[in-house]
Write a protein that holds these residues in place. Sequence first.
Motif, PDB file in Angstrom:
ATOM      1  N   LEU A 192       0.823  -1.170   0.102  1.00  0.00           N
ATOM      2  CA  LEU A 192      -0.115   0.010   0.037  1.00  0.00           C
ATOM      3  C   LEU A 192       0.754   1.181   0.021  1.00  0.00           C
ATOM      4  CD1 LEU A 192      -2.733   1.045   0.141  1.00  0.00           C
ATOM      5  CD2 LEU A 192      -2.857   1.119   2.474  1.00  0.00           C
ATOM      6  N   THR A 193       2.019   1.356   0.814  1.00  0.00           N
ATOM      7  CA  THR A 193       2.800   2.154   0.538  1.00  0.00           C
ATOM      8  C   THR A 193       3.596   2.512  -0.568  1.00  0.00           C
ATOM      9  OG1 THR A 193       3.306   1.779   3.224  1.00  0.00           O
ATOM     10  CG2 THR A 193       4.972   3.145   1.797  1.00  0.00           C
ATOM     11  N   PHE A 252      -0.730 -21.915  -0.477  1.00  0.00           N
ATOM     12  CA  PHE A 252      -1.786 -21.272  -0.280  1.00  0.00           C
ATOM     13  C   PHE A 252      -2.908 -21.514  -1.488  1.00  0.00           C
ATOM     14  CE2 PHE A 252       1.629 -18.449   1.271  1.00  0.00           C
ATOM     15  CZ  PHE A 252       1.085 -18.221   2.629  1.00  0.00           C
ATOM     16  N   GLY A 253      -2.436 -22.224  -2.597  1.00  0.00           N
ATOM     17  CA  GLY A 253      -3.156 -22.453  -3.685  1.00  0.00           C
ATOM     18  C   GLY A 253      -3.111 -21.638  -4.743  1.00  0.00           C
ATOM     19  N   LYS A 254      -3.506 -22.119  -5.870  1.00  0.00           N
ATOM     20  CA  LYS A 254      -3.330 -21.312  -7.011  1.00  0.00           C
ATOM     21  C   LYS A 254      -4.205 -19.984  -7.121  1.00  0.00           C
ATOM     22  CE  LYS A 254      -4.992 -23.320 -10.646  1.00  0.00           C
ATOM     23  NZ  LYS A 254      -5.342 -24.381 -11.565  1.00  0.00           N
ATOM     24  N   ARG A 255      -5.404 -19.994  -6.548  1.00  0.00           N
ATOM     25  CA  ARG A 255      -6.145 -18.988  -7.008  1.00  0.00           C
ATOM     26  C   ARG A 255      -6.069 -17.884  -5.966  1.00  0.00           C
ATOM     27  NH1 ARG A 255      -9.234 -16.599 -10.808  1.00  0.00           N
ATOM     28  NH2 ARG A 255     -10.927 -15.766  -9.801  1.00  0.00           N
ATOM     29  N   PRO A 256      -5.757 -18.013  -4.772  1.00  0.00           N
ATOM     30  CA  PRO A 256      -5.449 -16.711  -3.803  1.00  0.00           C
ATOM     31  C   PRO A 256      -4.088 -16.144  -4.271  1.00  0.00           C
ATOM     32  CG  PRO A 256      -5.967 -18.700  -2.516  1.00  0.00           C
ATOM     33  CD  PRO A 256      -5.762 -19.364  -4.073  1.00  0.00           C
ATOM     34  N   ILE A 257      -3.119 -16.907  -4.720  1.00  0.00           N
ATOM     35  CA  ILE A 257      -1.759 -16.317  -5.453  1.00  0.00           C
ATOM     36  C   ILE A 257      -2.325 -15.409  -6.682  1.00  0.00           C
ATOM     37  CG2 ILE A 257       0.155 -16.754  -6.474  1.00  0.00           C
ATOM     38  CD1 ILE A 257       0.442 -19.075  -4.679  1.00  0.00           C
ATOM     39  N   GLN A 258      -2.980 -15.876  -7.484  1.00  0.00           N
ATOM     40  CA  GLN A 258      -3.488 -15.197  -8.692  1.00  0.00           C
ATOM     41  C   GLN A 258      -4.130 -13.841  -8.513  1.00  0.00           C
ATOM     42  OE1 GLN A 258      -5.835 -18.032 -10.678  1.00  0.00           O
ATOM     43  NE2 GLN A 258      -4.099 -18.636 -12.197  1.00  0.00           N
ATOM     44  N   LEU A 259      -5.215 -14.025  -7.440  1.00  0.00           N
ATOM     45  CA  LEU A 259      -5.901 -12.985  -6.983  1.00  0.00           C
ATOM     46  C   LEU A 259      -4.796 -11.839  -6.406  1.00  0.00           C
ATOM     47  CD1 LEU A 259      -9.039 -14.417  -5.450  1.00  0.00           C
ATOM     48  CD2 LEU A 259      -9.030 -12.983  -7.550  1.00  0.00           C
ATOM     49  N   ALA A 260      -3.999 -12.210  -5.525  1.00  0.00           N
ATOM     50  CA  ALA A 260      -3.426 -11.060  -4.676  1.00  0.00           C
ATOM     51  C   ALA A 260      -2.616 -10.434  -5.647  1.00  0.00           C
ATOM     52  CB  ALA A 260      -2.117 -12.025  -3.719  1.00  0.00           C
ATOM     53  N   TRP A 261      -2.073 -11.176  -6.867  1.00  0.00           N
ATOM     54  CA  TRP A 261      -1.184 -10.244  -7.865  1.00  0.00           C
ATOM     55  C   TRP A 261      -2.075  -9.336  -8.752  1.00  0.00           C
ATOM     56  CZ3 TRP A 261       3.487  -8.892  -8.818  1.00  0.00           C
ATOM     57  CH2 TRP A 261       3.757  -8.718  -9.989  1.00  0.00           C
ATOM     58  N   ALA A 263      -5.015  -8.341  -8.165  1.00  0.00           N
ATOM     59  CA  ALA A 263      -5.988  -7.104  -7.616  1.00  0.00           C
ATOM     60  C   ALA A 263      -4.955  -6.289  -6.748  1.00  0.00           C
ATOM     61  CB  ALA A 263      -7.090  -7.780  -6.818  1.00  0.00           C
ATOM     62  N   PHE A 264      -3.778  -6.805  -6.307  1.00  0.00           N
ATOM     63  CA  PHE A 264      -3.202  -5.892  -5.308  1.00  0.00           C
ATOM     64  C   PHE A 264      -1.684  -5.385  -5.351  1.00  0.00           C
ATOM     65  CE2 PHE A 264      -1.652  -5.365  -0.554  1.00  0.00           C
ATOM     66  CZ  PHE A 264      -1.615  -4.173  -0.621  1.00  0.00           C
ATOM     67  N   VAL A 265      -0.960  -6.669  -5.488  1.00  0.00           N
ATOM     68  CA  VAL A 265       0.422  -6.818  -5.557  1.00  0.00           C
ATOM     69  C   VAL A 265       0.879  -6.052  -6.994  1.00  0.00           C
ATOM     70  CG1 VAL A 265       2.421  -7.886  -5.435  1.00  0.00           C
ATOM     71  CG2 VAL A 265       0.742  -8.644  -3.949  1.00  0.00           C
ATOM     72  N   GLY A 266       0.403  -6.661  -8.029  1.00  0.00           N
ATOM     73  CA  GLY A 266       0.909  -6.116  -9.419  1.00  0.00           C
ATOM     74  C   GLY A 266       0.460  -4.820  -9.512  1.00  0.00           C
ATOM     75  N   PRO A 267      -0.735  -4.120  -9.288  1.00  0.00           N
ATOM     76  CA  PRO A 267      -0.920  -2.656  -9.535  1.00  0.00           C
ATOM     77  C   PRO A 267      -0.068  -1.934  -8.461  1.00  0.00           C
ATOM     78  CG  PRO A 267      -3.180  -3.988  -9.254  1.00  0.00           C
ATOM     79  CD  PRO A 267      -2.057  -4.976  -9.059  1.00  0.00           C
ATOM     80  N   ALA A 268       0.214  -2.302  -7.351  1.00  0.00           N
ATOM     81  CA  ALA A 268       0.904  -1.485  -6.283  1.00  0.00           C
ATOM     82  C   ALA A 268       2.483  -1.357  -7.022  1.00  0.00           C
ATOM     83  CB  ALA A 268       1.052  -2.457  -4.937  1.00  0.00           C
TER      84      ALA A 268
END
Length: 636
Positions: A192-193, A252-261, A263-268
Motif C-alpha cells: 500500500l505504501t 496457499f493454492g493457485k487462486r489466492p496467489i493469482q488474486l493477490a497479484w 488485484a493488489f500486488v501487481g498494481p502496487a
Amino acid sequence: MTSGEAATPADMRMSTRENPHKKSMPLLVLGSVGVVYGDIGTSPLYAMKESLLHVGGIPSATEIIGIVSLLVWSLIIVVTVKYVMLVLRADNQGEGGALSLMALAQKALQRPNKVIMALGIIGAALFYGDAILTPAVSVLSAIEGLKVTTPGIDPYIVPIAIVIIVGLYAVQSFGTAKMAVFFGPIMAVWFLTLALIGVYHIGDAPQILHALNPANGLWFMTSHGIIGFTVLGSVFLAVTGAEALYADMGHFGKRPIQLAWLAFVGPALLLNYLGQGAFALSNPEALPNLFFLSAPEWARFPLVILATLATIIAGQAVITGAFSLTQQAIQLGLFPRLQIEHTSESEQGQIYLPTVNWLMLVGVVMLILFFQSSSSLAAAYGIAVTGTMIITSLMAVVVFAYGWGWGLGLAIAVVTPFILIDTAFLSANLLKLADGGYLPLIIGGCIVCLMSIWVRGVRLLNTKAAQQNLSLDTFIKAMETSSVTHVSGTAMYLTSTPETVPSALLHNLKHNRVLHEKNVVITIRTADTPYVSQEERLDYQVLSPSFARIELRYGFLDEPNLVQALIHLRERGVKFDVMSTTFFVGRRRIKSAARSEMPRWQSQIFIKMARHSYDAIDYYRIPANRVVELGTYVTL
C-alpha cells in the motif's frame, strides 16, 4: 494425506499446505501477499535505481521513460502472463517448484528421463544460489536507506545488516508460525505504501505514463547498443521472485496467489515504478537514493523501518523455500538424509533443517562482507533466477505437450516467446559475470555436483548389492528345508533392493544363527507426486509362511513414518505387534575400492556425504528400543 482419505487422527493435523482450501479466501490472499510476494515486493528498493544508474551520468527523459517501460512490461509479460496465467496451472497435486515440475514432466512422459531429471536438478541448484543472495541484497538495500536520514552512518551499514541477518537465521529453530501471522499485514502495508508513493509522484511528470507504451522500451533497447543490453540485466531485478509464485503454490493454492497479484500486488508495483520514474524525471539528482528520497522527508525514517521488515520477510520466504526444497530433494533421492525438525504440532509444512540453515547463514554473511553494498551485490543477482526461469519454461513444454495433451507443436509455439525473453534476460545478466555474477553459478554448480555424485553413488551401491546378494526367492526356498533355529516374533528388514536378501538378514543369520518366525522385507519408495493417499501407500505381499514383502510409497512432501504405516497394515487385518517386532537396520560403512566406476574424488565426496546422512531410525520414525543395527563394509 489427500482430501479423499478417511479422516484419521493423523490426517486431522494436515496443514494448509496440503489442503489450501481449508482456510477462507481472504486469509489465503493475505497470506500469499506476506510470503509469496516478499522477494518481488522488495525489488523497488533497488531495481529502478540500478537500471537508471547503468545508463551513466544523468539519463534523459526519453531514456527514463524507456527504462520504466521495460520495467512495467517485464512485470506484465514475465509475471502476469507467464507465471500467474500460465505456469501456475501446471500444479502437481497443488504443489509447484522446480522439483514438482520435474516430477510432473516425468509423469507426462510416462517413463524416467535423464534430461528432465538433469533440468530439475539444475533448477533446484540455482534456487540455492538465489536463496543466499536474496537476504543479503534485500537487507543491505533497506539498511542503506539510513544514509538518507542519518548522515555519517556508512561505516555501520554492514554491521547492522549482519546483526539482522544473524538474528533472522538464529530464530529459525523456533518455527515461523508466530512470525507468519504478521507477514501478511506487514507486507500489505508495504505494498500500500509503494502504491501511495507512486501515486504521489506520477503528477510530478505525467509524461511518465508514456512508459505504458511498450514501443518506448523497445526503442531504448534497440537504440542504446550494449548499454541497452546492460540495463536489461538490471531491469530483470524487478521480476526476481517470480519463481516464488510457482514454488510456494502449495502453501496457499493457485487462486489466492493469482488474486493477490492481479488485484493488489501487481498494481502496487506498477504504480511505484511509474512514480519512481516520474520522480527521477523531476529530480534527476536523487538517483543514488531514488526510492527513499521519493518519500516525504517526515516519512523517510519510518519507511526505512518498514523496508527493513519487508526485506526480513523476503529473506524468510527464501529460507522456508530452501527448507522445503531440501526436503523434496531428500525424498526424491537427490540428497542424503538430513535432520528435519518439525516446529509446529499442527502445521506439517513448518520444518527446520539445521544443516541448511547454518550453511545459508555463513553464505549470506560472507556475501555481505565481500560485496559491502547492495549495488555491488546486484551485479551477482539475476543469473540464477533467469536460469531457473528458462528451465521452468523447458519443462513446461513437456507438461503442456504430453501432460495436457496440447501436442508438441502448440506447446512450443506458446512457450517459445517466453523462452526468448528469458534468454534475453540471461544473456544480459551474463554481462555481469565478472562483477560477481559467477557466484550463484559456482554455488549452483557445487549443488549440481553434490546431487549428481549422490545419485550416482546410490545407484552404484544398489547395483552392486543386487549383483552380490542372493535372490530373495532363492533364499526363501532354501530356508524352507534348512535346519536353522527359528525364534518367536517378527523381524523387519529395511532395504532398497527388495528382490535380494537384505544384508542385515544375512548378518543376523550368520552371527546369531537364528531366523524369526515371521520375516518382513520393507522397501520405501518416493512417488512422482507430492502426496500419496493411505489407500495407495502400502503394498503387502506374502511370499511364504515365514516371509512377506512390504512396499511403502510416499510423496516427495510426505513424511515417512514406518510405525504409522504398519498400524494401517494391522487395520487391514494383518497381525502385527510392535512390542514383539524387531527392526533390523543395516549400517553400511563405505570404503573406496581399488577400482571403481566413480573417480576417486567423487567416491570420497560420496563417502563423506553418506557418513553425515541422518540416522535412518529417526528419519523413518522407528522406535529406537525395537531396533538392532548391524554394520557391514561396502566398497564403492
